[in-house]
Write a protein that holds these residues in place. Structure first.
Motif, PDB file in Angstrom:
ATOM      1  N   GLU A 138      -2.749   4.396   5.151  1.00 45.06           N
ATOM      2  CA  GLU A 138      -3.611   3.466   4.498  1.00 45.06           C
ATOM      3  C   GLU A 138      -4.435   2.797   5.400  1.00 45.06           C
ATOM      4  O   GLU A 138      -4.203   2.791   6.738  1.00 45.06           O
ATOM      5  CB  GLU A 138      -2.951   2.322   3.976  1.00 45.06           C
ATOM      6  N   SER A 139      -5.530   2.295   5.246  1.00 45.98           N
ATOM      7  CA  SER A 139      -6.500   1.637   6.087  1.00 45.98           C
ATOM      8  C   SER A 139      -7.462   0.517   5.414  1.00 45.98           C
ATOM      9  O   SER A 139      -7.614   0.639   4.153  1.00 45.98           O
ATOM     10  CB  SER A 139      -7.308   2.369   6.916  1.00 45.98           C
ATOM     11  N   GLY A 140      -7.849  -0.420   6.087  1.00 49.65           N
ATOM     12  CA  GLY A 140      -8.793  -1.379   5.356  1.00 49.65           C
ATOM     13  C   GLY A 140      -8.212  -2.803   5.072  1.00 49.65           C
ATOM     14  O   GLY A 140      -9.255  -3.726   4.671  1.00 49.65           O
ATOM     15  N   GLY A 141      -7.036  -3.225   5.431  1.00 53.21           N
ATOM     16  CA  GLY A 141      -6.603  -4.479   5.089  1.00 53.21           C
ATOM     17  C   GLY A 141      -7.001  -5.391   6.189  1.00 53.21           C
ATOM     18  O   GLY A 141      -7.717  -4.868   7.024  1.00 53.21           O
ATOM     19  N   GLY A 142      -6.782  -6.823   5.925  1.00 51.85           N
ATOM     20  CA  GLY A 142      -7.044  -7.651   6.702  1.00 51.85           C
ATOM     21  C   GLY A 142      -7.115  -9.189   6.230  1.00 51.85           C
ATOM     22  O   GLY A 142      -6.425  -9.278   5.286  1.00 51.85           O
ATOM     23  N   LEU A 143      -7.797  -9.985   7.101  1.00 52.91           N
ATOM     24  CA  LEU A 143      -7.767 -11.465   6.608  1.00 52.91           C
ATOM     25  C   LEU A 143      -9.158 -11.464   6.011  1.00 52.91           C
ATOM     26  O   LEU A 143     -10.121 -11.481   6.516  1.00 52.91           O
ATOM     27  CB  LEU A 143      -7.775 -12.368   7.872  1.00 52.91           C
ATOM     28  N   VAL A 144      -9.179 -12.267   4.742  1.00 51.51           N
ATOM     29  CA  VAL A 144     -10.563 -12.612   4.085  1.00 51.51           C
ATOM     30  C   VAL A 144     -10.416 -13.897   3.539  1.00 51.51           C
ATOM     31  O   VAL A 144      -9.318 -14.461   3.059  1.00 51.51           O
ATOM     32  CB  VAL A 144     -10.665 -11.408   2.944  1.00 51.51           C
ATOM     33  N   GLN A 145     -11.486 -14.544   3.199  1.00 49.94           N
ATOM     34  CA  GLN A 145     -11.637 -15.920   2.536  1.00 49.94           C
ATOM     35  C   GLN A 145     -11.514 -15.562   1.125  1.00 49.94           C
ATOM     36  O   GLN A 145     -12.008 -14.570   0.497  1.00 49.94           O
ATOM     37  CB  GLN A 145     -12.701 -16.401   2.860  1.00 49.94           C
ATOM     38  N   PRO A 146     -11.313 -16.606   0.414  1.00 48.34           N
ATOM     39  CA  PRO A 146     -11.132 -16.856  -1.035  1.00 48.34           C
ATOM     40  C   PRO A 146     -12.650 -16.126  -1.595  1.00 48.34           C
ATOM     41  O   PRO A 146     -13.652 -17.054  -1.031  1.00 48.34           O
ATOM     42  CB  PRO A 146     -10.738 -18.100  -1.521  1.00 48.34           C
ATOM     43  N   GLY A 202      -2.213   5.892  -6.560  1.00 48.27           N
ATOM     44  CA  GLY A 202      -2.208   4.626  -7.018  1.00 48.27           C
ATOM     45  C   GLY A 202      -1.936   3.426  -5.758  1.00 48.27           C
ATOM     46  O   GLY A 202      -1.651   4.011  -4.642  1.00 48.27           O
ATOM     47  N   TRP A 203      -2.111   2.245  -6.332  1.00 47.92           N
ATOM     48  CA  TRP A 203      -1.914   1.218  -5.239  1.00 47.92           C
ATOM     49  C   TRP A 203      -0.979   0.354  -5.797  1.00 47.92           C
ATOM     50  O   TRP A 203      -1.114  -0.111  -7.146  1.00 47.92           O
ATOM     51  CB  TRP A 203      -3.185   0.261  -5.036  1.00 47.92           C
ATOM     52  N   TYR A 204       0.215  -0.159  -5.085  1.00 51.00           N
ATOM     53  CA  TYR A 204       1.095  -1.208  -5.557  1.00 51.00           C
ATOM     54  C   TYR A 204       0.980  -2.171  -4.500  1.00 51.00           C
ATOM     55  O   TYR A 204       0.395  -1.937  -3.065  1.00 51.00           O
ATOM     56  CB  TYR A 204       2.438  -0.597  -5.413  1.00 51.00           C
ATOM     57  N   ARG A 205       1.463  -3.348  -4.681  1.00 51.38           N
ATOM     58  CA  ARG A 205       1.576  -4.517  -3.813  1.00 51.38           C
ATOM     59  C   ARG A 205       2.799  -5.287  -3.637  1.00 51.38           C
ATOM     60  O   ARG A 205       3.438  -5.347  -4.788  1.00 51.38           O
ATOM     61  CB  ARG A 205       0.397  -5.306  -3.742  1.00 51.38           C
ATOM     62  N   GLN A 206       3.465  -5.744  -2.682  1.00 57.75           N
ATOM     63  CA  GLN A 206       4.285  -6.808  -2.598  1.00 57.75           C
ATOM     64  C   GLN A 206       4.172  -7.881  -1.863  1.00 57.75           C
ATOM     65  O   GLN A 206       3.913  -7.910  -0.684  1.00 57.75           O
ATOM     66  CB  GLN A 206       5.574  -5.881  -1.778  1.00 57.75           C
ATOM     67  N   GLY A 207       4.108  -8.980  -2.555  1.00 63.18           N
ATOM     68  CA  GLY A 207       3.827 -10.410  -2.059  1.00 63.18           C
ATOM     69  C   GLY A 207       5.169 -11.015  -1.369  1.00 63.18           C
ATOM     70  O   GLY A 207       6.184 -10.402  -1.656  1.00 63.18           O
ATOM     71  N   PRO A 208       4.879 -11.991  -0.746  1.00 64.60           N
ATOM     72  CA  PRO A 208       5.957 -12.837   0.062  1.00 64.60           C
ATOM     73  C   PRO A 208       6.974 -13.436  -1.031  1.00 64.60           C
ATOM     74  O   PRO A 208       6.558 -14.026  -2.141  1.00 64.60           O
ATOM     75  CB  PRO A 208       5.285 -14.097   0.643  1.00 64.60           C
ATOM     76  N   VAL A 257       1.331  -6.999   1.042  1.00 61.51           N
ATOM     77  CA  VAL A 257       1.455  -5.793   1.581  1.00 61.51           C
ATOM     78  C   VAL A 257       0.861  -4.814   0.524  1.00 61.51           C
ATOM     79  O   VAL A 257       1.907  -4.535  -0.516  1.00 61.51           O
ATOM     80  CB  VAL A 257       2.387  -5.482   2.327  1.00 61.51           C
ATOM     81  N   TYR A 258      -0.121  -3.835   0.626  1.00 66.73           N
ATOM     82  CA  TYR A 258      -0.591  -2.719  -0.369  1.00 66.73           C
ATOM     83  C   TYR A 258      -0.055  -1.622   0.362  1.00 66.73           C
ATOM     84  O   TYR A 258      -0.325  -1.304   1.151  1.00 66.73           O
ATOM     85  CB  TYR A 258      -2.050  -3.054  -0.446  1.00 66.73           C
ATOM     86  N   TYR A 259       0.649  -0.896  -0.803  1.00 65.94           N
ATOM     87  CA  TYR A 259       0.994   0.371  -0.798  1.00 65.94           C
ATOM     88  C   TYR A 259       0.267   1.393  -1.420  1.00 65.94           C
ATOM     89  O   TYR A 259       0.069   1.039  -2.643  1.00 65.94           O
ATOM     90  CB  TYR A 259       2.425   0.554  -0.903  1.00 65.94           C
ATOM     91  N   SER A 296       5.192  10.524  -2.698  1.00 58.57           N
ATOM     92  CA  SER A 296       5.076   9.991  -1.455  1.00 58.57           C
ATOM     93  C   SER A 296       4.492   8.453  -1.404  1.00 58.57           C
ATOM     94  O   SER A 296       3.459   8.011  -2.181  1.00 58.57           O
ATOM     95  CB  SER A 296       4.577  10.899  -0.395  1.00 58.57           C
ATOM     96  N   TRP A 297       4.978   7.682  -0.284  1.00 60.54           N
ATOM     97  CA  TRP A 297       4.455   6.435   0.005  1.00 60.54           C
ATOM     98  C   TRP A 297       3.536   6.268   1.197  1.00 60.54           C
ATOM     99  O   TRP A 297       4.245   6.760   2.173  1.00 60.54           O
ATOM    100  CB  TRP A 297       5.636   5.206  -0.223  1.00 60.54           C
ATOM    101  N   GLY A 298       2.566   5.377   1.502  1.00 63.83           N
ATOM    102  CA  GLY A 298       2.190   5.157   2.577  1.00 63.83           C
ATOM    103  C   GLY A 298       3.054   3.953   3.386  1.00 63.83           C
ATOM    104  O   GLY A 298       3.999   3.539   2.643  1.00 63.83           O
ATOM    105  N   GLN A 299       2.712   3.606   4.407  1.00 69.83           N
ATOM    106  CA  GLN A 299       3.338   2.625   5.072  1.00 69.83           C
ATOM    107  C   GLN A 299       3.085   1.287   4.899  1.00 69.83           C
ATOM    108  O   GLN A 299       3.887   0.276   5.309  1.00 69.83           O
ATOM    109  CB  GLN A 299       3.134   2.853   6.770  1.00 69.83           C
ATOM    110  N   GLY A 300       1.881   1.262   4.296  1.00 71.27           N
ATOM    111  CA  GLY A 300       1.364  -0.511   3.632  1.00 71.27           C
ATOM    112  C   GLY A 300       0.502  -1.030   4.643  1.00 71.27           C
ATOM    113  O   GLY A 300       0.365  -0.621   5.964  1.00 71.27           O
TER     114      GLY A 300
END
Length: 120
Positions: free
Chosen positions: A6-14, A35-41, A92-94, A109-113
């Motif tokens: 995966e690539s493209g994550g980062g910090l963004v404003q609302p 597909g895409w999955y996510r795991q929040g805090p 974290v988006y997987y 298979s899953w990516g590293q997130g």
């Protein structure tokens, strides 16, 4: 073996946008769903969006109208365009891929997130 990167994550404003990419490689004969999955805090992993090899899509209610999933079958790549991002999208988006390997066995298979943080 099938690997997802995966690539493209980062910090963004609302209210901002990000585009995630996920490329699959290895002993791939065909990929059915991606597909895409996510795991929040402090949360469990949840489905964000999926897409079949024919382009059929499915979205979580929380992202409908804001996120768009797409794929390039020739490149074994899936994308997630995220618009109108909210702080609650922080996670974290997987990436996930399901298909058939060269050895005619099924793979799942899953990516590293990749981390997505929405904050001002």
């Amino acid at each position: 073996q099938v690997q997802l990167v995966e690539s493209g994550g980062g910090l963004v404003q609302p209210g901002g946008s990000l585009r995630l990419s996920c490329a699959a490689s290895g002993s791939i004969l065909s990929i059915n769903a991606m597909g895409w999955y996510r795991q929040g805090p402090g949360k469990e992993r949840e489905l964000v969006a999926t897409i079949t090899s024919r382009g059929g899509t499915n979205y979580a209610d929380s992202v409908k109208g804001r996120f768009t999933i797409s794929r390039e079958n020739a490149k074994n790549t899936v994308y997630l365009q995220m618009n109108s991002l909210k702080p609650e999208d922080t996670a974290v988006y997987y990436c996930k891929a399901e298909g058939v390997s060269y050895y005619h066995s099924l793979f799942n298979s899953w990516g590293q997130g990749t981390q997505v943080t929405v904050s001002s």
